[in-house]
Write a protein that holds these residues in place. Structure first.
Motif, short mmCIF file in Angstrom:
data_model
loop_
_atom_site.label_atom_id
_atom_site.label_comp_id
_atom_site.label_asym_id
_atom_site.label_seq_id
_atom_site.Cartn_x
_atom_site.Cartn_y
_atom_site.Cartn_z
N MET A 94 63.02 55.60 69.65
CA MET A 94 62.14 55.97 70.74
C MET A 94 60.77 56.27 70.16
SD MET A 94 62.35 59.10 73.44
CE MET A 94 63.87 58.47 74.06
N ARG A 95 59.76 55.65 70.71
CA ARG A 95 58.39 55.84 70.23
C ARG A 95 57.58 56.55 71.30
NH1 ARG A 95 53.87 51.68 69.67
NH2 ARG A 95 52.38 52.81 68.41
N SER A 96 56.98 57.68 70.92
CA SER A 96 56.18 58.48 71.85
C SER A 96 54.85 58.82 71.21
CB SER A 96 56.90 59.78 72.21
OG SER A 96 58.14 59.52 72.79
N VAL A 97 53.82 58.89 72.04
CA VAL A 97 52.50 59.30 71.59
C VAL A 97 52.06 60.48 72.44
CG1 VAL A 97 50.06 58.63 71.49
CG2 VAL A 97 51.81 57.05 70.70
N PHE A 98 51.51 61.50 71.79
CA PHE A 98 50.97 62.68 72.45
C PHE A 98 49.49 62.79 72.10
CE2 PHE A 98 55.40 63.44 71.85
CZ PHE A 98 55.81 64.31 72.85
N PHE A 99 48.65 63.08 73.08
CA PHE A 99 47.25 63.40 72.79
C PHE A 99 46.71 64.28 73.90
CE2 PHE A 99 46.79 59.57 75.35
CZ PHE A 99 45.66 59.82 76.12
N SER A 100 45.59 64.92 73.60
CA SER A 100 45.00 65.83 74.59
C SER A 100 43.50 65.95 74.37
CB SER A 100 45.64 67.22 74.50
OG SER A 100 45.25 67.86 73.30
N ASP A 101 42.87 66.61 75.31
CA ASP A 101 41.46 67.04 75.21
C ASP A 101 40.47 65.91 74.97
OD1 ASP A 101 41.54 70.07 75.46
OD2 ASP A 101 43.12 69.67 73.99
N VAL A 102 40.63 64.82 75.70
CA VAL A 102 39.66 63.73 75.63
C VAL A 102 38.37 64.15 76.33
CG1 VAL A 102 39.17 61.35 76.30
CG2 VAL A 102 41.45 61.98 75.46
N HIS A 103 38.50 64.83 77.46
CA HIS A 103 37.35 65.28 78.26
C HIS A 103 36.44 64.10 78.64
CE1 HIS A 103 38.06 69.62 77.97
NE2 HIS A 103 38.53 69.34 76.76
N ALA A 104 37.06 63.01 79.08
CA ALA A 104 36.30 61.82 79.48
C ALA A 104 35.39 62.16 80.66
CB ALA A 104 37.26 60.70 79.85
N ARG A 105 34.19 61.63 80.61
CA ARG A 105 33.21 61.84 81.68
C ARG A 105 32.87 60.54 82.40
NH1 ARG A 105 30.37 64.59 77.35
NH2 ARG A 105 31.18 66.71 77.30
N GLY A 106 33.45 59.46 81.93
CA GLY A 106 33.15 58.16 82.51
C GLY A 106 32.87 57.18 81.39
N GLY A 107 32.53 55.96 81.73
CA GLY A 107 32.33 54.92 80.73
C GLY A 107 31.17 55.13 79.80
N ALA A 108 30.23 56.02 80.15
CA ALA A 108 29.03 56.21 79.33
C ALA A 108 29.28 57.10 78.11
CB ALA A 108 27.91 56.80 80.17
N ASP A 109 30.30 57.94 78.15
CA ASP A 109 30.56 58.82 77.02
C ASP A 109 31.49 58.13 76.02
OD1 ASP A 109 33.45 60.59 77.47
OD2 ASP A 109 32.71 59.37 79.10
N ASP A 110 31.40 58.53 74.76
CA ASP A 110 32.19 57.89 73.71
C ASP A 110 33.69 57.99 73.95
OD1 ASP A 110 29.91 57.12 72.40
OD2 ASP A 110 29.95 58.78 70.96
N ALA A 111 34.15 59.18 74.37
CA ALA A 111 35.59 59.39 74.58
C ALA A 111 36.11 58.49 75.70
CB ALA A 111 35.88 60.84 74.89
N GLY A 112 35.42 58.49 76.82
CA GLY A 112 35.84 57.68 77.95
C GLY A 112 35.76 56.20 77.67
N ALA A 113 34.74 55.79 76.95
CA ALA A 113 34.56 54.37 76.66
C ALA A 113 35.62 53.84 75.70
CB ALA A 113 33.17 54.12 76.08
N GLY A 114 36.03 54.65 74.74
CA GLY A 114 37.00 54.20 73.75
C GLY A 114 38.45 54.36 74.15
N LEU A 115 38.71 55.13 75.19
CA LEU A 115 40.09 55.43 75.56
C LEU A 115 40.90 54.21 76.00
CD1 LEU A 115 42.20 57.60 75.71
CD2 LEU A 115 41.37 58.19 77.99
N PRO A 116 40.38 53.31 76.83
CA PRO A 116 41.19 52.13 77.19
C PRO A 116 41.62 51.32 75.97
CG PRO A 116 39.38 52.35 78.72
CD PRO A 116 39.13 53.35 77.60
N ASP A 117 40.75 51.16 74.99
CA ASP A 117 41.12 50.43 73.76
C ASP A 117 42.20 51.18 73.00
OD1 ASP A 117 39.34 48.36 74.24
OD2 ASP A 117 37.74 49.28 73.06
N PHE A 118 42.07 52.50 72.91
CA PHE A 118 43.09 53.31 72.25
C PHE A 118 44.45 53.14 72.93
CE2 PHE A 118 45.50 57.31 72.46
CZ PHE A 118 45.85 57.45 71.12
N LEU A 119 44.46 53.20 74.27
CA LEU A 119 45.71 53.07 75.01
C LEU A 119 46.35 51.70 74.80
CD1 LEU A 119 44.67 54.91 78.29
CD2 LEU A 119 46.21 55.76 76.50
N ARG A 120 45.55 50.66 74.79
CA ARG A 120 46.08 49.31 74.53
C ARG A 120 46.64 49.22 73.11
NH1 ARG A 120 41.94 47.92 77.95
NH2 ARG A 120 40.38 47.73 76.31
N CYS A 121 45.98 49.86 72.18
CA CYS A 121 46.41 49.84 70.77
C CYS A 121 47.77 50.52 70.59
CB CYS A 121 45.38 50.58 69.94
SG CYS A 121 44.74 49.65 68.59
#
Length: 112
Positions: free
Chosen positions: A1-28
């Motif tokens: 069983m493979r599980s991933v845990f993460f927290s505290d991204v605090h995405a604000r939308g596509g303009a911020d680094d966290a929000g912009a990189g998150l879809p790529d991270f999730l696909r990865c």
């Protein structure tokens, strides 16, 4: 069983680094994944109304929904920046939302 845990991204939308990189991270991390746990504060401030969400959050939402549809069990825990996630995520995408603490069993082990 493979599980991933993460927290505290605090995405604000596509303009911020966290929000912009998150879809790529999730696909990865999504390939071969059984469970994805977002343990609070995915968004810096969450709001939705009758199925409408802030457009800047849509790429993240789309990726989480695609993961859920592909068989990954997505679990969202509300943090102190994102409340009422179930009104949208459970209702429209079938994603499990925990408004507080939870006790879960994974691979025969109890997590709190």
């Amino acid at each position: 069983m493979r599980s991933v845990f993460f927290s505290d991204v605090h995405a604000r939308g596509g303009a911020d680094d966290a929000g912009a990189g998150l879809p790529d991270f999730l696909r990865c991390v999504g390939s071969g994944l059984d469970h994805l746990f977002v343990v609070g504060d995915l968004f810096d401030f969450w709001f939705s109304h009758e199925g409408f969400v802030y457009p800047g959050f849509q790429p993240v939402i789309d990726e989480l929904a695609a993961m859920q549809r592909s068989g990954v069990q997505v679990h969202l825990f509300e943090g102190n920046h994102d409340f009422f996630l179930a009104d949208y995520f459970t209702r429209y995408h079938g994603i499990e939302v925990f408004p507080g603490e939870a006790r879960l069993t994974l691979d025969g082990k109890t997590l709190y």
